[in-house]
Every structure is written in C-alpha cells, then in structure tokens.
Design a protein around this motif. Structure first.
Motif, PDB file in Angstrom:
ATOM      1  N   ARG A   1      -8.192  -6.816   0.423  1.00  0.00           N
ATOM      2  CA  ARG A   1      -8.602  -5.586  -0.230  1.00  0.00           C
ATOM      3  C   ARG A   1      -9.206  -4.665   0.816  1.00  0.00           C
TER       4      ARG A   1
ATOM      5  N   ASN B   1      -1.991  -5.107  -0.117  1.00  0.00           N
ATOM      6  CA  ASN B   1      -3.336  -4.692  -0.510  1.00  0.00           C
ATOM      7  C   ASN B   1      -3.499  -4.792  -2.025  1.00  0.00           C
TER       8      ASN B   1
ATOM      9  N   GLY C   1      -6.319  -3.750  -3.505  1.00  0.00           N
ATOM     10  CA  GLY C   1      -7.187  -2.649  -3.899  1.00  0.00           C
ATOM     11  C   GLY C   1      -6.458  -1.318  -3.763  1.00  0.00           C
TER      12      GLY C   1
END
Length: 320
Positions: A76, A57, A59
C-alpha cells in the motif's frame, strides 16, 4: 497599348539555399524534435517501470498517505502527502522569492549606478551556480538553528493564524525552513528574467511618463511593471519548476515523514524528490517501482509548470 497580366509576368528565380543555411536549419529542427523525443522517452520509461507497482498497489496511489510498498502480501502506498509537501514548499519559495527578485531587478535596471548594477547582476547570477548540496548544508547547519527564535516570535504574535500555530519544532527543520532555502535557490532565475524584460521596456514609454511629470517610481508602476508582468510571471513559473524538483537541499533539511500538515512551524511533510532520494538506496522490489511511479507524478507536475511558463512568455504581447 497592351496590358500584361500579373500572372504572366516573369517570376524572379529563387536562388539556391546555401549549404550552411540548410545544415543549420536541419540541425535546429532536429534539436527541437530530439528534445520532444527525450521527454517522451523519459515519460514512457517511468510509466512502463511503474506499472507493476501500480497494478499491485492495494491502496489509492493519488489519495493515500501511507507508504509501504515492500510488503509482499498487500503493498500500500500513495503520494498524496508527497504532492502536498512538494507544492507547499514550492509555493512558500515562490511567495518569498518573487517580490525580492522584482525589487532586485528594478534596482539593477533603474536605480543602481552602471558599475554597481554590473556587479550585482554578476553576483545574483552566481547564486545559480552554487550546488544544491551547498544550500542544503547551509540550511541544516546554520539556518535552522538561527530560525528557531524567530519561529518562537511568529508563534507568539501570529499563532492565531493557522499557518503559524504551534508547537514550534525544537529542531527548526520545518517546511518553512525548506521554503526559505528554496527561495534563495530560485531567486537568480526570477531575477534574471525580470531584469531582462524590464530592460526591454520601450524608451518612448518611459520618457512619456517622465515628461508628464511622473516620478521614477510612478514611471515604473505605470510603464515598466505592466510591460514586464508576463515576463515576471514566466520567470516565477520557471523558478517554481526548479523548486518542485529540488532534491538534496530539501532532503537534508526536512525530517522524513509522510503527513499532510499545513502548520509551517511544525515538523512534518516531505517532497516527492526528497523522498525518492531518501528511500531509493533501501528500496527493493515494488519499492523501486513505487518510487519511479512517484517520479512520474513529479515529472508531470514539473512539465506542466514549465510548459505554462513558456506559454505565458510566448503570449506576452497579449498581456501588455
């Protein structure tokens, strides 16, 4: 005269425990340990399966509102909007259901005739046996349409309060609608626990209040409610745990969206459980792992709420 030391007195031999007692004690202990092992196993499975997506990921998983885990280059996704929607729906249900549940429990225990109380208790308990999908169908087919005029009135008279600010959703599929359905679903849990704890109020306390000239409501306010407060709190927290994990009813009512909106009359927000149910059939790769990671967050929130409820109920004597 001779004195006999207490340590030298003959001890009464302890009899052997019966086989049935040994088997029952061992089974009970094993069942308790098994529950802990199952919970630990579920948590471990969710954590292991979600690690690949959490590592990939780009984010922030806890603060981001974007959900795009299927992008192979830079996936994300975050659960901030889902956590907000989950907690908001559960709080709405709790605020709406708890006063009604307390009133129903008090009426059943102290006001209703015995036969009527038995029927009402059975009907309330029967609500817990209705499947979630039935509540969802009732909500999406009937309730949301009937609530639209009421939402218009709320906007007209209470629109100055941010929670009820417009514009009102034209479909009626709002967080407030989902909260109303969840309130009906958790009503039997809170009512049952409140009713049980109200029935356990010592008769001497009630009779003492009445003997001092208190009315029935004053007796309830001074003797019953303080005694039953921990049980009501425990029941409310258990009901909140049910509301946090509800899937089908919320998924059928709310429109899929990932926004953080405190406006109850507008479309928006989504819960973790409903998002998992809606996204899982189409998810692949990191998408499945991301949904499992979201399930891990929901597991942690629900477990914390239910453990808190158990703690409150177990410490009831300290609150009275």
């Amino acid at each position: 005269m001779t004195t006999t030391d207490s340590s030298a007195t003959a001890r009464i031999p302890k009899g052997k425990r019966r086989l049935g007692d040994v088997v029952f004690a061992g089974s009970a202990r094993g069942a308790g340990i098994l529950i802990l092992l199952i919970l630990a196993g579920v948590a471990t499975f969710l954590l292991i399966q979600s690690v690949p997506s959490l590592m990939a990921n780009t984010g922030n998983f806890l603060t981001s509102t974007e959900w795009d885990p299927n992008t192979s280059e830079e996936p994300r996704f975050g659960v901030a909007a889902l956590i907000f929607g989950t907690v908001l729906a559960a709080l709405i249900a709790l605020v709406l259901a708890t006063p009604v549940a307390i009133g129903i429990a008090l009426f059943i225990v102290y006001y209703a005739p015995r036969r009527l109380a038995a029927v009402l208790g059975y009907v309330v308990d029967l609500l817990a046996a209705i499947p979630s999908v039935v509540y969802g169908l009732w909500g999406v087919v009937y309730l949301v349409g009937e609530l639209r005029p009421f939402y218009g009135m709320l906007e007209s008279y209470l629109g100055w309060i941010p929670l009820f600010a417009g514009p009102v959703s034209s479909t009626g599929r709002t967080m407030l609608s989902a909260g109303l359905v969840l309130a009906v679903m958790i009503l039997p849990i809170i009512t049952a626990m409140s009713r049980d704890v109200f029935q356990q109020v010592p008769q001497a306390n009630r009779e003492a209040a009445l003997a001092l000239g208190a009315t029935r409501w004053e007796m309830i306010r001074m003797a019953v409610l303080p005694f039953g407060r921990p049980g009501v709190i425990g029941g409310a927290m258990l009901g909140m745990g049910r509301a946090l994990g509800e899937t089908m009813a919320v998924a059928m009512i709310l429109s899929p969206s990932l926004v953080i909106s405190p406006f109850l009359l507008q479309s928006g927000n989504q819960t973790i459980a409903a998002h998992i149910a809606l996204e899982y059939p189409e998810a692949s790769g990191f998408g499945v792992s991301a949904l499992i990671a979201a399930g891990l967050v929901l597991f942690a929130i629900t477990l914390a709420v239910n453990m808190g409820a158990r703690f409150v109920v177990s410490r009831r004597k300290e609150f009275v």
